[in-house]
Motif scaffolding. Structure first.
Motif, PDB file in Angstrom:
ATOM      1  N   ILE A  63       0.859  -1.187   0.000  1.00  0.00           N
ATOM      2  CA  ILE A  63       0.000   0.000   0.000  1.00  0.00           C
ATOM      3  C   ILE A  63       0.897   1.239   0.000  1.00  0.00           C
ATOM      4  CG2 ILE A  63      -1.861   1.236   1.191  1.00  0.00           C
ATOM      5  CD1 ILE A  63      -2.722  -1.590   0.443  1.00  0.00           C
ATOM      6  N   ARG A  64       0.691   2.125  -0.938  1.00  0.00           N
ATOM      7  CA  ARG A  64       1.454   3.381  -0.982  1.00  0.00           C
ATOM      8  C   ARG A  64       1.030   4.296   0.157  1.00  0.00           C
ATOM      9  NH1 ARG A  64       1.252   5.294  -7.207  1.00  0.00           N
ATOM     10  NH2 ARG A  64       2.939   3.975  -7.980  1.00  0.00           N
ATOM     11  N   ALA A  65       1.811   5.360   0.365  1.00  0.00           N
ATOM     12  CA  ALA A  65       1.502   6.357   1.395  1.00  0.00           C
ATOM     13  C   ALA A  65       0.145   7.014   1.144  1.00  0.00           C
ATOM     14  CB  ALA A  65       2.599   7.407   1.454  1.00  0.00           C
ATOM     15  N   ASP A  66      -0.252   7.114  -0.140  1.00  0.00           N
ATOM     16  CA  ASP A  66      -1.552   7.716  -0.463  1.00  0.00           C
ATOM     17  C   ASP A  66      -2.710   6.708  -0.358  1.00  0.00           C
ATOM     18  OD1 ASP A  66      -1.290   6.114  -2.684  1.00  0.00           O
ATOM     19  OD2 ASP A  66      -1.358   7.738  -4.136  1.00  0.00           O
ATOM     20  N   LYS A  67      -2.396   5.524   0.202  1.00  0.00           N
ATOM     21  CA  LYS A  67      -3.385   4.460   0.472  1.00  0.00           C
ATOM     22  C   LYS A  67      -3.870   3.716  -0.774  1.00  0.00           C
ATOM     23  CE  LYS A  67      -3.540   5.656   4.833  1.00  0.00           C
ATOM     24  NZ  LYS A  67      -2.492   5.231   5.666  1.00  0.00           N
ATOM     25  N   THR A  68      -3.152   3.831  -1.877  1.00  0.00           N
ATOM     26  CA  THR A  68      -3.525   3.066  -3.074  1.00  0.00           C
ATOM     27  C   THR A  68      -2.851   1.693  -3.035  1.00  0.00           C
ATOM     28  OG1 THR A  68      -1.741   4.078  -4.367  1.00  0.00           O
ATOM     29  CG2 THR A  68      -3.930   5.110  -4.489  1.00  0.00           C
ATOM     30  N   TYR A  69      -3.612   0.718  -3.453  1.00  0.00           N
ATOM     31  CA  TYR A  69      -3.159  -0.666  -3.463  1.00  0.00           C
ATOM     32  C   TYR A  69      -2.200  -0.891  -4.631  1.00  0.00           C
ATOM     33  CZ  TYR A  69      -3.481  -5.760  -3.843  1.00  0.00           C
ATOM     34  OH  TYR A  69      -3.193  -7.093  -3.921  1.00  0.00           O
ATOM     35  N   GLN A  70      -1.061  -1.535  -4.352  1.00  0.00           N
ATOM     36  CA  GLN A  70      -0.046  -1.770  -5.378  1.00  0.00           C
ATOM     37  C   GLN A  70       0.197  -3.245  -5.679  1.00  0.00           C
ATOM     38  OE1 GLN A  70       1.413   0.947  -7.081  1.00  0.00           O
ATOM     39  NE2 GLN A  70      -0.360   1.777  -5.994  1.00  0.00           N
ATOM     40  N   GLY A  71      -0.543  -4.111  -5.029  1.00  0.00           N
ATOM     41  CA  GLY A  71      -0.362  -5.543  -5.275  1.00  0.00           C
ATOM     42  C   GLY A  71       0.140  -6.256  -4.025  1.00  0.00           C
ATOM     43  N   MET A  72       0.760  -7.403  -4.264  1.00  0.00           N
ATOM     44  CA  MET A  72       1.240  -8.219  -3.144  1.00  0.00           C
ATOM     45  C   MET A  72       2.700  -8.587  -3.366  1.00  0.00           C
ATOM     46  SD  MET A  72      -2.014 -10.664  -2.567  1.00  0.00           S
ATOM     47  CE  MET A  72      -2.674 -10.403  -0.953  1.00  0.00           C
ATOM     48  N   ARG A  73       3.367  -8.933  -2.252  1.00  0.00           N
ATOM     49  CA  ARG A  73       4.767  -9.370  -2.313  1.00  0.00           C
ATOM     50  C   ARG A  73       5.000 -10.405  -1.218  1.00  0.00           C
ATOM     51  NH1 ARG A  73       6.683  -3.789   0.053  1.00  0.00           N
ATOM     52  NH2 ARG A  73       6.240  -4.197   2.235  1.00  0.00           N
ATOM     53  N   ASN A  75       7.268 -11.609   1.888  1.00  0.00           N
ATOM     54  CA  ASN A  75       8.190 -11.098   2.892  1.00  0.00           C
ATOM     55  C   ASN A  75       9.197 -12.209   3.170  1.00  0.00           C
ATOM     56  OD1 ASN A  75       9.532 -10.475   5.285  1.00  0.00           O
ATOM     57  ND2 ASN A  75       7.758  -9.488   6.191  1.00  0.00           N
ATOM     58  N   GLU A  76      10.409 -12.059   2.665  1.00  0.00           N
ATOM     59  CA  GLU A  76      11.433 -13.097   2.787  1.00  0.00           C
ATOM     60  C   GLU A  76      11.916 -13.280   4.232  1.00  0.00           C
ATOM     61  OE1 GLU A  76      12.510 -15.007   0.146  1.00  0.00           O
ATOM     62  OE2 GLU A  76      11.059 -14.007  -1.139  1.00  0.00           O
ATOM     63  N   ASP A  77      11.526 -12.382   5.127  1.00  0.00           N
ATOM     64  CA  ASP A  77      11.966 -12.455   6.523  1.00  0.00           C
ATOM     65  C   ASP A  77      11.060 -13.312   7.395  1.00  0.00           C
ATOM     66  OD1 ASP A  77      14.125 -10.756   6.027  1.00  0.00           O
ATOM     67  OD2 ASP A  77      12.912  -8.976   6.415  1.00  0.00           O
ATOM     68  N   GLU A  78       9.896 -13.715   6.888  1.00  0.00           N
ATOM     69  CA  GLU A  78       8.954 -14.482   7.702  1.00  0.00           C
ATOM     70  C   GLU A  78       8.445 -15.686   6.916  1.00  0.00           C
ATOM     71  OE1 GLU A  78       4.728 -13.850  10.014  1.00  0.00           O
ATOM     72  OE2 GLU A  78       6.111 -12.152   9.905  1.00  0.00           O
ATOM     73  N   LEU A  79       8.769 -16.862   7.426  1.00  0.00           N
ATOM     74  CA  LEU A  79       8.367 -18.101   6.777  1.00  0.00           C
ATOM     75  C   LEU A  79       7.155 -18.691   7.492  1.00  0.00           C
ATOM     76  CD1 LEU A  79       9.250 -20.050   4.492  1.00  0.00           C
ATOM     77  CD2 LEU A  79      10.550 -21.295   6.224  1.00  0.00           C
ATOM     78  N   HIS A  80       6.200 -19.201   6.714  1.00  0.00           N
ATOM     79  CA  HIS A  80       4.990 -19.820   7.263  1.00  0.00           C
ATOM     80  C   HIS A  80       4.889 -21.271   6.810  1.00  0.00           C
ATOM     81  CE1 HIS A  80       2.569 -15.808   7.688  1.00  0.00           C
ATOM     82  NE2 HIS A  80       3.665 -15.826   8.413  1.00  0.00           N
ATOM     83  N   ILE A  81       4.216 -22.069   7.632  1.00  0.00           N
ATOM     84  CA  ILE A  81       3.821 -23.407   7.218  1.00  0.00           C
ATOM     85  C   ILE A  81       2.306 -23.353   7.026  1.00  0.00           C
ATOM     86  CG2 ILE A  81       3.642 -24.261   9.603  1.00  0.00           C
ATOM     87  CD1 ILE A  81       4.658 -26.998   8.385  1.00  0.00           C
ATOM     88  N   VAL A  82       1.829 -23.952   5.939  1.00  0.00           N
ATOM     89  CA  VAL A  82       0.421 -23.851   5.554  1.00  0.00           C
ATOM     90  C   VAL A  82      -0.240 -25.217   5.680  1.00  0.00           C
ATOM     91  CG1 VAL A  82      -1.169 -23.195   3.710  1.00  0.00           C
ATOM     92  CG2 VAL A  82       1.050 -22.034   3.917  1.00  0.00           C
ATOM     93  N   CYS A  83      -1.302 -25.286   6.482  1.00  0.00           N
ATOM     94  CA  CYS A  83      -2.026 -26.540   6.633  1.00  0.00           C
ATOM     95  C   CYS A  83      -2.616 -26.951   5.275  1.00  0.00           C
ATOM     96  CB  CYS A  83      -3.135 -26.401   7.675  1.00  0.00           C
ATOM     97  SG  CYS A  83      -4.034 -27.954   7.927  1.00  0.00           S
ATOM     98  N   PRO A  84      -2.384 -28.193   4.847  1.00  0.00           N
ATOM     99  CA  PRO A  84      -2.875 -28.625   3.538  1.00  0.00           C
ATOM    100  C   PRO A  84      -4.391 -28.772   3.437  1.00  0.00           C
ATOM    101  CG  PRO A  84      -1.839 -30.466   4.673  1.00  0.00           C
ATOM    102  CD  PRO A  84      -1.615 -29.247   5.519  1.00  0.00           C
ATOM    103  N   TRP A  85      -5.105 -28.824   4.552  1.00  0.00           N
ATOM    104  CA  TRP A  85      -6.549 -29.002   4.486  1.00  0.00           C
ATOM    105  C   TRP A  85      -7.285 -27.708   4.146  1.00  0.00           C
ATOM    106  CZ3 TRP A  85      -8.698 -32.625   8.877  1.00  0.00           C
ATOM    107  CH2 TRP A  85      -8.242 -33.929   8.650  1.00  0.00           C
ATOM    108  N   HIS A  86      -7.011 -26.627   4.845  1.00  0.00           N
ATOM    109  CA  HIS A  86      -7.798 -25.404   4.663  1.00  0.00           C
ATOM    110  C   HIS A  86      -6.957 -24.140   4.533  1.00  0.00           C
ATOM    111  CE1 HIS A  86     -10.627 -28.235   6.726  1.00  0.00           C
ATOM    112  NE2 HIS A  86     -11.328 -27.909   5.659  1.00  0.00           N
ATOM    113  N   GLY A  87      -5.645 -24.284   4.447  1.00  0.00           N
ATOM    114  CA  GLY A  87      -4.784 -23.139   4.175  1.00  0.00           C
ATOM    115  C   GLY A  87      -4.449 -22.247   5.355  1.00  0.00           C
TER     116      GLY A  87
END
Length: 121
Positions: A63-73, A75-87
């Motif tokens: 999100i830009r400073a003017d609050k406009t949405y710019q997409g997704m990225r 974050n290489e600093d935080e790793l998650h594990i995702v449950c295969p049943w419901h995400g």
């Protein structure tokens, strides 16, 4: 406290996981982000095999400073594990649920010594 032998250290490379039995409980041991992590293989959502899920970096909205949405990225600093049943996603370092911080995975202490990996139960 007792220890369960998981495997020789050389068998668990970065991103790899191993499941071990502890009575009726199954524990997933994962080497990720240069460290060992161990969790009960039960998702608090509906009991799915969370430790068998994908490892993905946290997805953030840009999100830009003017609050406009710019997409997704990623974050290489935080790793998650995702449950295969419901995400449901959990931070690999803390076990906390990304979507609901009140939920978390049951963690176990992991010890690496003498070229072996052990879980403390």
């Amino acid at each position: 406290m007792a220890e369960i032998f998981v495997c020789p250290s050389a068998e668990l490379s970065e991103g790899a996981r191993k499941l071990v039995e502890n009575g009726a409980d199954q524990i997933g041991v994962i080497r990720a982000s240069g460290a060992l992590h161990a969790f009960s293989n039960i998702c608090p959502h509906q009991g799915g095999p969370v430790c068998e899920g994908l490892l993905v970096h946290k997805v953030e909205e840009v999100i830009r400073a003017d609050k406009t949405y710019q997409g997704m990225r990623f974050n290489e600093d935080e790793l998650h594990i995702v449950c295969p049943w419901h995400g449901w996603e959990f931070n690999i370092e803390t076990g906390r649920c990304a979507g609901d911080g009140r939920q978390s995975l049951r963690r176990y202490k992991v010890i690496e010594r003498n070229e072996g990996i052990y879980v403390v139960v």
